[in-house]
Design a protein around this motif. Structure first.
Motif, PDB file in Angstrom:
ATOM      1  N   TYR A  59     -31.808  64.130  -5.745  1.00 39.40           N
ATOM      2  CA  TYR A  59     -31.337  64.491  -7.075  1.00 39.40           C
ATOM      3  C   TYR A  59     -29.814  64.607  -7.043  1.00 39.40           C
ATOM      4  O   TYR A  59     -29.252  65.239  -6.148  1.00 39.40           O
ATOM      5  N   ILE A  60     -29.181  64.004  -8.030  1.00 31.93           N
ATOM      6  CA  ILE A  60     -27.738  64.077  -8.191  1.00 31.93           C
ATOM      7  C   ILE A  60     -27.468  64.472  -9.631  1.00 31.93           C
ATOM      8  O   ILE A  60     -28.080  63.932 -10.558  1.00 31.93           O
ATOM      9  N   ALA A  61     -26.556  65.411  -9.826  1.00 30.16           N
ATOM     10  CA  ALA A  61     -26.170  65.815 -11.180  1.00 30.16           C
ATOM     11  C   ALA A  61     -24.682  65.551 -11.368  1.00 30.16           C
ATOM     12  O   ALA A  61     -23.887  65.692 -10.438  1.00 30.16           O
ATOM     13  N   ILE A  62     -24.341  65.156 -12.585  1.00 28.74           N
ATOM     14  CA  ILE A  62     -22.944  64.978 -12.975  1.00 28.74           C
ATOM     15  C   ILE A  62     -22.697  65.887 -14.169  1.00 28.74           C
ATOM     16  O   ILE A  62     -23.387  65.785 -15.189  1.00 28.74           O
ATOM     17  N   PHE A  63     -21.722  66.778 -14.031  1.00 25.21           N
ATOM     18  CA  PHE A  63     -21.315  67.652 -15.123  1.00 25.21           C
ATOM     19  C   PHE A  63     -19.998  67.117 -15.671  1.00 25.21           C
ATOM     20  O   PHE A  63     -18.990  67.111 -14.971  1.00 25.21           O
ATOM     21  N   LYS A  64     -20.030  66.628 -16.905  1.00 29.27           N
ATOM     22  CA  LYS A  64     -18.819  66.114 -17.556  1.00 29.27           C
ATOM     23  C   LYS A  64     -18.192  67.246 -18.365  1.00 29.27           C
ATOM     24  O   LYS A  64     -18.845  67.833 -19.214  1.00 29.27           O
ATOM     25  N   HIS A  65     -16.940  67.509 -18.090  1.00 28.96           N
ATOM     26  CA  HIS A  65     -16.258  68.671 -18.662  1.00 28.96           C
ATOM     27  C   HIS A  65     -14.915  68.276 -19.272  1.00 28.96           C
ATOM     28  O   HIS A  65     -14.137  67.548 -18.663  1.00 28.96           O
ATOM     29  N   SER A  66     -14.678  68.786 -20.469  1.00 28.50           N
ATOM     30  CA  SER A  66     -13.375  68.617 -21.110  1.00 28.50           C
ATOM     31  C   SER A  66     -12.581  69.901 -20.920  1.00 28.50           C
ATOM     32  O   SER A  66     -12.964  70.958 -21.427  1.00 28.50           O
ATOM     33  N   THR A  67     -11.493  69.805 -20.178  1.00 26.45           N
ATOM     34  CA  THR A  67     -10.701  70.989 -19.848  1.00 26.45           C
ATOM     35  C   THR A  67      -9.978  71.584 -21.051  1.00 26.45           C
ATOM     36  O   THR A  67      -9.486  72.707 -20.970  1.00 26.45           O
ATOM     37  N   HIS A  68      -9.935  70.880 -22.170  1.00 25.42           N
ATOM     38  CA  HIS A  68      -9.240  71.383 -23.353  1.00 25.42           C
ATOM     39  C   HIS A  68     -10.193  71.886 -24.425  1.00 25.42           C
ATOM     40  O   HIS A  68      -9.764  72.205 -25.524  1.00 25.42           O
ATOM     41  N   CYS A  69     -11.481  71.966 -24.106  1.00 21.92           N
ATOM     42  CA  CYS A  69     -12.482  72.343 -25.097  1.00 21.92           C
ATOM     43  C   CYS A  69     -13.059  73.714 -24.762  1.00 21.92           C
ATOM     44  O   CYS A  69     -13.593  73.922 -23.668  1.00 21.92           O
ATOM     45  N   GLY A  70     -12.962  74.638 -25.704  1.00 17.75           N
ATOM     46  CA  GLY A  70     -13.484  75.985 -25.500  1.00 17.75           C
ATOM     47  C   GLY A  70     -14.990  76.005 -25.283  1.00 17.75           C
ATOM     48  O   GLY A  70     -15.495  76.775 -24.457  1.00 17.75           O
ATOM     49  N   ILE A  71     -15.714  75.179 -26.008  1.00 19.98           N
ATOM     50  CA  ILE A  71     -17.170  75.126 -25.840  1.00 19.98           C
ATOM     51  C   ILE A  71     -17.507  74.634 -24.437  1.00 19.98           C
ATOM     52  O   ILE A  71     -18.366  75.200 -23.755  1.00 19.98           O
ATOM     53  N   SER A  72     -16.837  73.589 -24.004  1.00 22.61           N
ATOM     54  CA  SER A  72     -17.077  73.040 -22.669  1.00 22.61           C
ATOM     55  C   SER A  72     -16.770  74.094 -21.606  1.00 22.61           C
ATOM     56  O   SER A  72     -17.532  74.255 -20.644  1.00 22.61           O
ATOM     57  N   ARG A  73     -15.698  74.812 -21.775  1.00 21.04           N
ATOM     58  CA  ARG A  73     -15.307  75.855 -20.817  1.00 21.04           C
ATOM     59  C   ARG A  73     -16.364  76.963 -20.756  1.00 21.04           C
ATOM     60  O   ARG A  73     -16.734  77.427 -19.684  1.00 21.04           O
ATOM     61  N   MET A  74     -16.892  77.363 -21.925  1.00 22.84           N
ATOM     62  CA  MET A  74     -17.909  78.414 -21.985  1.00 22.84           C
ATOM     63  C   MET A  74     -19.211  77.951 -21.323  1.00 22.84           C
ATOM     64  O   MET A  74     -19.822  78.678 -20.546  1.00 22.84           O
ATOM     65  N   VAL A  75     -19.627  76.721 -21.621  1.00 20.76           N
ATOM     66  CA  VAL A  75     -20.855  76.186 -21.034  1.00 20.76           C
ATOM     67  C   VAL A  75     -20.711  76.096 -19.518  1.00 20.76           C
ATOM     68  O   VAL A  75     -21.625  76.477 -18.767  1.00 20.76           O
ATOM     69  N   LEU A  76     -19.577  75.616 -19.042  1.00 19.16           N
ATOM     70  CA  LEU A  76     -19.335  75.514 -17.610  1.00 19.16           C
ATOM     71  C   LEU A  76     -19.387  76.889 -16.951  1.00 19.16           C
ATOM     72  O   LEU A  76     -20.033  77.062 -15.910  1.00 19.16           O
ATOM     73  N   LYS A  77     -18.738  77.854 -17.547  1.00 22.16           N
ATOM     74  CA  LYS A  77     -18.709  79.212 -16.983  1.00 22.16           C
ATOM     75  C   LYS A  77     -20.120  79.781 -16.877  1.00 22.16           C
ATOM     76  O   LYS A  77     -20.496  80.330 -15.837  1.00 22.16           O
ATOM     77  N   ASN A  78     -20.907  79.636 -17.925  1.00 22.81           N
ATOM     78  CA  ASN A  78     -22.284  80.138 -17.906  1.00 22.81           C
ATOM     79  C   ASN A  78     -23.126  79.404 -16.862  1.00 22.81           C
ATOM     80  O   ASN A  78     -23.911  80.017 -16.151  1.00 22.81           O
TER      81      ASN A  78
END
Length: 112
Positions: free
Chosen positions: A23-42
């Protein structure tokens, strides 16, 4: 969490070529997006899957937009951010975006 930074297309080619039942997972994250930052943190706070069960890649899609575009084209998935893709045998078997990204949903896909 021990992320592997996805920074070049050679890594993506290796991910696509993986047919070893891993199993391999890829997490795509936008460093300038508050929603992306919140989802990543959680996600990072809840993550408790052993490294032996899944390899986790992290894509900063603002720095590496070409790789993000290649992911969308190569795996025939709509680009979203944040986005989590789970692959097995070089194929996407699950995707989630925004509020649907969770460790629980990932565990469900892994049969945990």
């Amino acid at each position: 969490m021990n992320w592997i930074a996805l920074t070049n297309n050679q890594q993506l080619e290796a991910i696509k070529a993986n047919v070893e039942n891993e199993y391999i997972a890829i997490f795509k994250h936008s460093t300038h997006c508050g929603i992306s930052r919140m989802v990543l943190k959680n996600f990072e706070r809840e993550f408790d899957i052993p490294e032996s069960e899944i390899t986790m890649y992290f894509l900063d899609l603002l720095k590496f937009r070409e790789i993000s575009n290649n992911i969308a084209g190569d795996f025939d998935v709509l680009h979203q951010s944040p986005q989590l893709l789970l692959l097995k045998n070089g194929k996407v078997i699950f995707t989630a975006s925004h509020g649907d990204i969770s460790v629980e949903s990932l565990k469900f896909q892994l049969g945990k």
